[in-house]
Design a protein around this motif. Structure first.
Motif, PDB file in Angstrom:
ATOM      1  N   ARG A   1     -15.692  -4.607  -3.843  1.00 18.04           N
ATOM      2  CA  ARG A   1     -16.320  -4.868  -2.543  1.00 18.04           C
ATOM      3  C   ARG A   1     -15.729  -4.101  -1.359  1.00 18.04           C
ATOM      4  NH1 ARG A   1     -18.154 -11.236  -1.924  1.00 18.04           N
ATOM      5  NH2 ARG A   1     -20.285 -10.867  -2.635  1.00 18.04           N
ATOM      6  N   THR A   2     -14.630  -3.377  -1.567  1.00 20.13           N
ATOM      7  CA  THR A   2     -14.020  -2.699  -0.421  1.00 20.13           C
ATOM      8  C   THR A   2     -13.550  -1.295  -0.775  1.00 20.13           C
ATOM      9  OG1 THR A   2     -11.685  -3.311  -0.807  1.00 20.13           O
ATOM     10  CG2 THR A   2     -13.067  -4.943   0.314  1.00 20.13           C
ATOM     11  N   LYS A   3     -13.312  -0.531   0.287  1.00 19.81           N
ATOM     12  CA  LYS A   3     -12.523   0.696   0.176  1.00 19.81           C
ATOM     13  C   LYS A   3     -11.151   0.317   0.714  1.00 19.81           C
ATOM     14  CE  LYS A   3     -16.337   3.870   0.948  1.00 19.81           C
ATOM     15  NZ  LYS A   3     -17.027   4.684   1.958  1.00 19.81           N
ATOM     16  N   ALA A   4     -10.139   0.366  -0.136  1.00 23.28           N
ATOM     17  CA  ALA A   4      -8.792  -0.060   0.268  1.00 23.28           C
ATOM     18  C   ALA A   4      -7.830   1.122   0.182  1.00 23.28           C
ATOM     19  CB  ALA A   4      -8.310  -1.189  -0.643  1.00 23.28           C
ATOM     20  N   ARG A   5      -6.937   1.196   1.163  1.00 23.45           N
ATOM     21  CA  ARG A   5      -5.929   2.265   1.121  1.00 23.45           C
ATOM     22  C   ARG A   5      -4.595   1.715   1.620  1.00 23.45           C
ATOM     23  NH1 ARG A   5      -4.843   4.318   6.266  1.00 23.45           N
ATOM     24  NH2 ARG A   5      -6.376   3.755   7.856  1.00 23.45           N
ATOM     25  N   LEU A   6      -3.512   2.293   1.082  1.00 19.26           N
ATOM     26  CA  LEU A   6      -2.187   1.976   1.594  1.00 19.26           C
ATOM     27  C   LEU A   6      -1.985   2.785   2.869  1.00 19.26           C
ATOM     28  CD1 LEU A   6      -0.037   2.114  -1.684  1.00 19.26           C
ATOM     29  CD2 LEU A   6      -1.089   0.125  -0.626  1.00 19.26           C
ATOM     30  N   ALA A   7      -1.616   2.129   3.962  1.00 17.80           N
ATOM     31  CA  ALA A   7      -1.426   2.831   5.235  1.00 17.80           C
ATOM     32  C   ALA A   7       0.008   3.337   5.373  1.00 17.80           C
ATOM     33  CB  ALA A   7      -1.794   1.924   6.406  1.00 17.80           C
ATOM     34  N   PHE A   8       0.982   2.443   5.296  1.00 14.57           N
ATOM     35  CA  PHE A   8       2.395   2.857   5.373  1.00 14.57           C
ATOM     36  C   PHE A   8       3.289   1.711   4.916  1.00 14.57           C
ATOM     37  CE2 PHE A   8       1.117   1.210   9.505  1.00 14.57           C
ATOM     38  CZ  PHE A   8       2.142   0.337   9.849  1.00 14.57           C
ATOM     39  N   ASP A   9       4.515   2.060   4.542  1.00 14.18           N
ATOM     40  CA  ASP A   9       5.502   1.058   4.115  1.00 14.18           C
ATOM     41  C   ASP A   9       6.314   0.566   5.309  1.00 14.18           C
ATOM     42  OD1 ASP A   9       4.735   1.284   1.500  1.00 14.18           O
ATOM     43  OD2 ASP A   9       6.360   2.634   0.916  1.00 14.18           O
ATOM     44  N   VAL A  10       6.835  -0.637   5.181  1.00 16.46           N
ATOM     45  CA  VAL A  10       7.693  -1.225   6.217  1.00 16.46           C
ATOM     46  C   VAL A  10       8.992  -1.661   5.539  1.00 16.46           C
ATOM     47  CG1 VAL A  10       7.921  -3.026   7.971  1.00 16.46           C
ATOM     48  CG2 VAL A  10       5.670  -2.020   7.500  1.00 16.46           C
ATOM     49  N   PRO A  11      10.146  -1.122   5.986  1.00 18.97           N
ATOM     50  CA  PRO A  11      11.410  -1.443   5.319  1.00 18.97           C
ATOM     51  C   PRO A  11      11.869  -2.872   5.609  1.00 18.97           C
ATOM     52  CG  PRO A  11      11.822  -0.098   7.265  1.00 18.97           C
ATOM     53  CD  PRO A  11      10.328  -0.200   7.125  1.00 18.97           C
ATOM     54  N   PRO A  12      12.665  -3.453   4.712  1.00 19.03           N
ATOM     55  CA  PRO A  12      13.127  -4.837   4.895  1.00 19.03           C
ATOM     56  C   PRO A  12      13.833  -5.065   6.237  1.00 19.03           C
ATOM     57  CG  PRO A  12      13.674  -4.074   2.687  1.00 19.03           C
ATOM     58  CD  PRO A  12      13.136  -2.888   3.420  1.00 19.03           C
ATOM     59  N   GLN A  13      14.595  -4.059   6.697  1.00 22.62           N
ATOM     60  CA  GLN A  13      15.397  -4.268   7.915  1.00 22.62           C
ATOM     61  C   GLN A  13      14.556  -4.380   9.187  1.00 22.62           C
ATOM     62  OE1 GLN A  13      15.685  -1.797   5.738  1.00 22.62           O
ATOM     63  NE2 GLN A  13      15.989   0.225   6.693  1.00 22.62           N
ATOM     64  N   ALA A  14      13.245  -4.160   9.085  1.00 25.71           N
ATOM     65  CA  ALA A  14      12.375  -4.335  10.260  1.00 25.71           C
ATOM     66  C   ALA A  14      12.115  -5.823  10.541  1.00 25.71           C
ATOM     67  CB  ALA A  14      11.046  -3.614  10.039  1.00 25.71           C
ATOM     68  N   PHE A  15      12.468  -6.675   9.564  1.00 27.28           N
ATOM     69  CA  PHE A  15      12.159  -8.107   9.671  1.00 27.28           C
ATOM     70  C   PHE A  15      13.406  -8.944   9.941  1.00 27.28           C
ATOM     71  CE2 PHE A  15       9.029  -6.274   6.811  1.00 27.28           C
ATOM     72  CZ  PHE A  15       7.836  -6.853   7.201  1.00 27.28           C
ATOM     73  N   THR A  16      13.163 -10.147  10.460  1.00 27.46           N
ATOM     74  CA  THR A  16      14.199 -11.182  10.537  1.00 27.46           C
ATOM     75  C   THR A  16      13.659 -12.437   9.858  1.00 27.46           C
ATOM     76  OG1 THR A  16      15.084 -10.333  12.610  1.00 27.46           O
ATOM     77  CG2 THR A  16      15.540 -12.614  12.102  1.00 27.46           C
ATOM     78  N   PRO A  17      14.314 -12.951   8.802  1.00 24.35           N
ATOM     79  CA  PRO A  17      15.385 -12.282   8.051  1.00 24.35           C
ATOM     80  C   PRO A  17      14.792 -11.166   7.185  1.00 24.35           C
ATOM     81  CG  PRO A  17      14.744 -14.313   6.948  1.00 24.35           C
ATOM     82  CD  PRO A  17      13.937 -14.249   8.218  1.00 24.35           C
ATOM     83  N   PRO A  18      15.606 -10.175   6.787  1.00 26.16           N
ATOM     84  CA  PRO A  18      15.079  -9.094   5.940  1.00 26.16           C
ATOM     85  C   PRO A  18      14.682  -9.637   4.567  1.00 26.16           C
ATOM     86  CG  PRO A  18      17.251  -8.549   6.845  1.00 26.16           C
ATOM     87  CD  PRO A  18      17.027 -10.004   7.093  1.00 26.16           C
ATOM     88  N   PRO A  19      13.442  -9.391   4.127  1.00 31.08           N
ATOM     89  CA  PRO A  19      13.081  -9.788   2.754  1.00 31.08           C
ATOM     90  C   PRO A  19      13.816  -8.904   1.750  1.00 31.08           C
ATOM     91  CG  PRO A  19      11.311  -8.526   3.756  1.00 31.08           C
ATOM     92  CD  PRO A  19      12.352  -8.702   4.819  1.00 31.08           C
ATOM     93  N   LYS A  20      13.745  -9.275   0.476  1.00 30.43           N
ATOM     94  CA  LYS A  20      14.452  -8.493  -0.555  1.00 30.43           C
ATOM     95  C   LYS A  20      13.640  -7.279  -1.001  1.00 30.43           C
ATOM     96  CE  LYS A  20      17.301 -12.192  -2.539  1.00 30.43           C
ATOM     97  NZ  LYS A  20      16.979 -13.316  -1.647  1.00 30.43           N
ATOM     98  N   VAL A  21      12.404  -7.173  -0.515  1.00 32.45           N
ATOM     99  CA  VAL A  21      11.515  -6.107  -0.993  1.00 32.45           C
ATOM    100  C   VAL A  21      10.913  -5.334   0.181  1.00 32.45           C
ATOM    101  CG1 VAL A  21      10.887  -7.301  -3.127  1.00 32.45           C
ATOM    102  CG2 VAL A  21       9.573  -7.735  -1.049  1.00 32.45           C
ATOM    103  N   THR A  22      10.447  -4.132  -0.116  1.00 30.82           N
ATOM    104  CA  THR A  22       9.706  -3.340   0.859  1.00 30.82           C
ATOM    105  C   THR A  22       8.314  -3.934   1.029  1.00 30.82           C
ATOM    106  OG1 THR A  22      10.928  -1.338   0.342  1.00 30.82           O
ATOM    107  CG2 THR A  22       8.753  -1.018   1.302  1.00 30.82           C
ATOM    108  N   SER A  23       7.806  -3.884   2.241  1.00 24.72           N
ATOM    109  CA  SER A  23       6.437  -4.338   2.504  1.00 24.72           C
ATOM    110  C   SER A  23       5.537  -3.130   2.700  1.00 24.72           C
ATOM    111  CB  SER A  23       6.411  -5.216   3.758  1.00 24.72           C
ATOM    112  OG  SER A  23       7.253  -6.337   3.588  1.00 24.72           O
ATOM    113  N   THR A  24       4.243  -3.363   2.660  1.00 24.10           N
ATOM    114  CA  THR A  24       3.305  -2.268   2.897  1.00 24.10           C
ATOM    115  C   THR A  24       2.088  -2.788   3.637  1.00 24.10           C
ATOM    116  OG1 THR A  24       2.351  -0.319   1.807  1.00 24.10           O
ATOM    117  CG2 THR A  24       1.914  -2.424   0.771  1.00 24.10           C
TER     118      THR A  24
END
Length: 274
Positions: free
Chosen positions: A179-202
């Motif tokens: 049902r969609t056209k989906a694309r990965l835009a960019f990654d977000v590193p753990p240290q951008a968050f409080t608290p930092p998660p254990k994984v990279t986000s996207t």
């Protein structure tokens, strides 16, 4: 961003309101205001658009969306501790921020839509995938939203954009690819968050396909659930409860194939033969 919108830095807001992120609510607050603006810009032009945001927390992304000119933001927040911080943003942007306190899984999102809608959210990790599936599978299509710009754990993002023969391909890839056209835009590193998660986000951007392959939602859900529920087995085995080789014969699909080799079109064919 503080200079751009005249509101206090997010760290100050969090400290003043005692907003420690709660693991039970899947909270990881995004404090990097350059990143929140990048997410909002990924959604495309926001003027004359209502943006629905889920899990705004202290409102970093909310501020970026409003600063980039969204006509209205409707923010769904389950954590009452965050409401005073969001009220301050609302006072700064009179008439442009509506906060709905409640569980996003129980919200009737279509009723919030007034004119063109874009969904933009750093989704709580514990409900993100379920919300996406809910937004993907309304009976009526095209949906109430023009686009979705959503943050997930990178692993989930890879599943959303995966296609046949990809290691990450599964039920989510089929539903999104249908049902969609989906694309990965960019990654977000753990240290951008409080608290930092254990994984990279996207960040994933999805736009609806106006005319997907005709197929009943319930039938496609059944077929993908059965096929990927036993993904290492041949389809004649995993689809046995739905008719097995008879069903596969009707759809013209080799019963010795495995779920991850089927295209979206072939899954729709199976669903239509149910």
């Amino acid at each position: 961003m503080a200079a751009l919108d005249g509101l206090p830095p997010l760290r100050d807001v969090i400290q003043r309101h005692g907003l420690d992120a709660k693991k039970a609510l899947g909270q990881n607050f995004l404090l990097d205001l350059n990143l929140t603006q990048k997410i909002a810009r990924t959604a495309g032009p926001l003027e004359d658009v209502t943006v629905i945001e889920v899990g705004p927390g202290p409102g970093g992304l909310t501020r970026a969306i409003l600063a980039l000119g969204a006509r209205k933001v409707v923010a769904i927040e389950r954590d009452p501790r965050c409401l005073p911080a969001l009220a301050e943003i609302g006072a700064h942007y009179p008439g442009r921020l509506d906060v709905v306190e409640g569980d996003a899984l129980k919200v009737d999102f279509e009723s919030l839509a007034n004119g063109p809608v874009r969904i933009i959210a750093n989704l709580p990790y514990n409900v993100g995938t379920q919300l996406l599936v809910n937004w993907l599978l309304p009976e009526r299509w095209p949906p109430f939203w023009q686009s979705m710009t959503l943050m997930f754990q990178r692993e989930v993002g890879l599943r959303i954009v995966a296609s046949a023969d990809d290691d990450h391909y599964g039920r989510l890839g089929v539903l999104c690819g249908w049902r969609t056209k989906a694309r990965l835009a960019f990654d977000v590193p753990p240290q951008a968050f409080t608290p930092p998660p254990k994984v990279t986000s996207t960040v994933v951007h999805l736009e609806p396909i106006d005319k997907p392959i005709p197929c009943a939602v319930s039938a496609l859900e059944k077929v993908t659930h059965a096929a990927f529920g036993q993904r290492r087995k041949m389809l004649r085995q995993s689809l046995k409860p739905l008719g097995g080789e008879t069903l596969l014969g009707k759809a013209g699909i080799d019963p010795q194939r495995r779920a991850e080799t089927l295209t979206v079109e072939e899954f729709c064919r199976l669903a239509n033969c149910l």
